[in-house]
Design a protein around this motif. Structure first.
Motif, PDB file in Angstrom:
ATOM      1  N   ARG A  47       0.826  -1.208   0.000  1.00  0.00           N
ATOM      2  CA  ARG A  47       0.000   0.000   0.000  1.00  0.00           C
ATOM      3  C   ARG A  47       0.858   1.255   0.000  1.00  0.00           C
ATOM      4  O   ARG A  47       0.568   2.227  -0.703  1.00  0.00           O
ATOM      5  CB  ARG A  47      -0.939   0.009   1.201  1.00  0.00           C
ATOM      6  CG  ARG A  47      -2.061  -0.980   1.092  1.00  0.00           C
ATOM      7  CD  ARG A  47      -2.991  -0.866   2.252  1.00  0.00           C
ATOM      8  NE  ARG A  47      -4.025  -1.882   2.195  1.00  0.00           N
ATOM      9  CZ  ARG A  47      -5.144  -1.807   2.885  1.00  0.00           C
ATOM     10  NH1 ARG A  47      -5.367  -0.805   3.700  1.00  0.00           N
ATOM     11  NH2 ARG A  47      -6.043  -2.770   2.784  1.00  0.00           N
ATOM     12  N   LEU A  48       1.911   1.246   0.799  1.00  0.00           N
ATOM     13  CA  LEU A  48       2.805   2.403   0.843  1.00  0.00           C
ATOM     14  C   LEU A  48       3.515   2.603  -0.491  1.00  0.00           C
ATOM     15  O   LEU A  48       3.692   3.746  -0.931  1.00  0.00           O
ATOM     16  CB  LEU A  48       3.827   2.247   1.973  1.00  0.00           C
ATOM     17  CG  LEU A  48       3.269   2.403   3.384  1.00  0.00           C
ATOM     18  CD1 LEU A  48       4.324   2.040   4.422  1.00  0.00           C
ATOM     19  CD2 LEU A  48       2.762   3.818   3.619  1.00  0.00           C
ATOM     20  N   ARG A  49       3.908   1.517  -1.127  1.00  0.00           N
ATOM     21  CA  ARG A  49       4.549   1.599  -2.438  1.00  0.00           C
ATOM     22  C   ARG A  49       3.584   2.234  -3.443  1.00  0.00           C
ATOM     23  O   ARG A  49       3.976   3.118  -4.226  1.00  0.00           O
ATOM     24  CB  ARG A  49       4.959   0.197  -2.899  1.00  0.00           C
ATOM     25  CG  ARG A  49       6.131   0.182  -3.832  1.00  0.00           C
ATOM     26  CD  ARG A  49       6.658  -1.219  -4.100  1.00  0.00           C
ATOM     27  NE  ARG A  49       7.167  -1.857  -2.889  1.00  0.00           N
ATOM     28  CZ  ARG A  49       6.663  -2.972  -2.333  1.00  0.00           C
ATOM     29  NH1 ARG A  49       5.682  -3.608  -2.886  1.00  0.00           N
ATOM     30  NH2 ARG A  49       7.180  -3.470  -1.233  1.00  0.00           N
ATOM     31  N   SER A  50       2.333   1.808  -3.423  1.00  0.00           N
ATOM     32  CA  SER A  50       1.327   2.366  -4.333  1.00  0.00           C
ATOM     33  C   SER A  50       1.128   3.853  -4.086  1.00  0.00           C
ATOM     34  O   SER A  50       1.026   4.646  -5.027  1.00  0.00           O
ATOM     35  CB  SER A  50      -0.010   1.642  -4.161  1.00  0.00           C
ATOM     36  OG  SER A  50       0.090   0.326  -4.591  1.00  0.00           O
ATOM     37  N   LEU A  51       1.058   4.245  -2.827  1.00  0.00           N
ATOM     38  CA  LEU A  51       0.896   5.653  -2.490  1.00  0.00           C
ATOM     39  C   LEU A  51       2.099   6.476  -2.960  1.00  0.00           C
ATOM     40  O   LEU A  51       1.937   7.576  -3.489  1.00  0.00           O
ATOM     41  CB  LEU A  51       0.713   5.839  -0.982  1.00  0.00           C
ATOM     42  CG  LEU A  51      -0.654   5.471  -0.418  1.00  0.00           C
ATOM     43  CD1 LEU A  51      -0.620   5.520   1.095  1.00  0.00           C
ATOM     44  CD2 LEU A  51      -1.728   6.383  -0.965  1.00  0.00           C
ATOM     45  N   ALA A  52       3.278   5.948  -2.768  1.00  0.00           N
ATOM     46  CA  ALA A  52       4.490   6.652  -3.188  1.00  0.00           C
ATOM     47  C   ALA A  52       4.496   6.850  -4.698  1.00  0.00           C
ATOM     48  O   ALA A  52       4.893   7.906  -5.195  1.00  0.00           O
ATOM     49  CB  ALA A  52       5.730   5.874  -2.757  1.00  0.00           C
ATOM     50  N   GLU A  53       4.049   5.843  -5.438  1.00  0.00           N
ATOM     51  CA  GLU A  53       3.991   5.957  -6.894  1.00  0.00           C
ATOM     52  C   GLU A  53       2.986   7.010  -7.319  1.00  0.00           C
ATOM     53  O   GLU A  53       3.207   7.721  -8.297  1.00  0.00           O
ATOM     54  CB  GLU A  53       3.649   4.602  -7.511  1.00  0.00           C
ATOM     55  CG  GLU A  53       4.780   3.594  -7.403  1.00  0.00           C
ATOM     56  CD  GLU A  53       4.370   2.188  -7.814  1.00  0.00           C
ATOM     57  OE1 GLU A  53       3.204   1.987  -8.230  1.00  0.00           O
ATOM     58  OE2 GLU A  53       5.219   1.291  -7.706  1.00  0.00           O
ATOM     59  N   GLU A  54       1.875   7.113  -6.611  1.00  0.00           N
ATOM     60  CA  GLU A  54       0.868   8.113  -6.941  1.00  0.00           C
ATOM     61  C   GLU A  54       1.392   9.521  -6.714  1.00  0.00           C
ATOM     62  O   GLU A  54       1.078  10.440  -7.458  1.00  0.00           O
ATOM     63  CB  GLU A  54      -0.393   7.907  -6.082  1.00  0.00           C
ATOM     64  CG  GLU A  54      -1.216   6.718  -6.477  1.00  0.00           C
ATOM     65  CD  GLU A  54      -2.412   6.512  -5.566  1.00  0.00           C
ATOM     66  OE1 GLU A  54      -2.819   7.486  -4.903  1.00  0.00           O
ATOM     67  OE2 GLU A  54      -2.916   5.389  -5.519  1.00  0.00           O
ATOM     68  N   VAL A  55       2.175   9.700  -5.672  1.00  0.00           N
ATOM     69  CA  VAL A  55       2.689  11.013  -5.315  1.00  0.00           C
ATOM     70  C   VAL A  55       3.741  11.479  -6.315  1.00  0.00           C
ATOM     71  O   VAL A  55       3.850  12.661  -6.607  1.00  0.00           O
ATOM     72  CB  VAL A  55       3.266  10.989  -3.878  1.00  0.00           C
ATOM     73  CG1 VAL A  55       3.984  12.279  -3.548  1.00  0.00           C
ATOM     74  CG2 VAL A  55       2.160  10.725  -2.877  1.00  0.00           C
TER      75      VAL A  55
END
Length: 56
Positions: A47-55
């Motif tokens: 989930r954190l990886r996905s959020l980082a990619e979105e940012v």
């Protein structure tokens, strides 16, 4: 994240509970708690990886 994983994470990291205490609270074994925590960590990392990619 399944409720048991959330509970295990909250008790372990939030409350500082031991594996034995968590196992008692969840009516399971310390070995099962290890598995719950491992799966929860993997899901949180994803989930954190996905959020980082979105940012980015």
């Amino acid at each position: 994240m399944p409720a048991r994983q959330r509970t295990a994470i909250a008790l372990f990291y939030g409350e500082g509970a031991t594996m034995n205490e968590i196992a008692e609270a969840l009516e399971t074994t310390p070995k099962a708690v290890e598995g719950l925590l491992a799966r929860a960590r993997v899901e949180l990392a994803e989930r954190l990886r996905s959020l980082a990619e979105e940012v980015m």
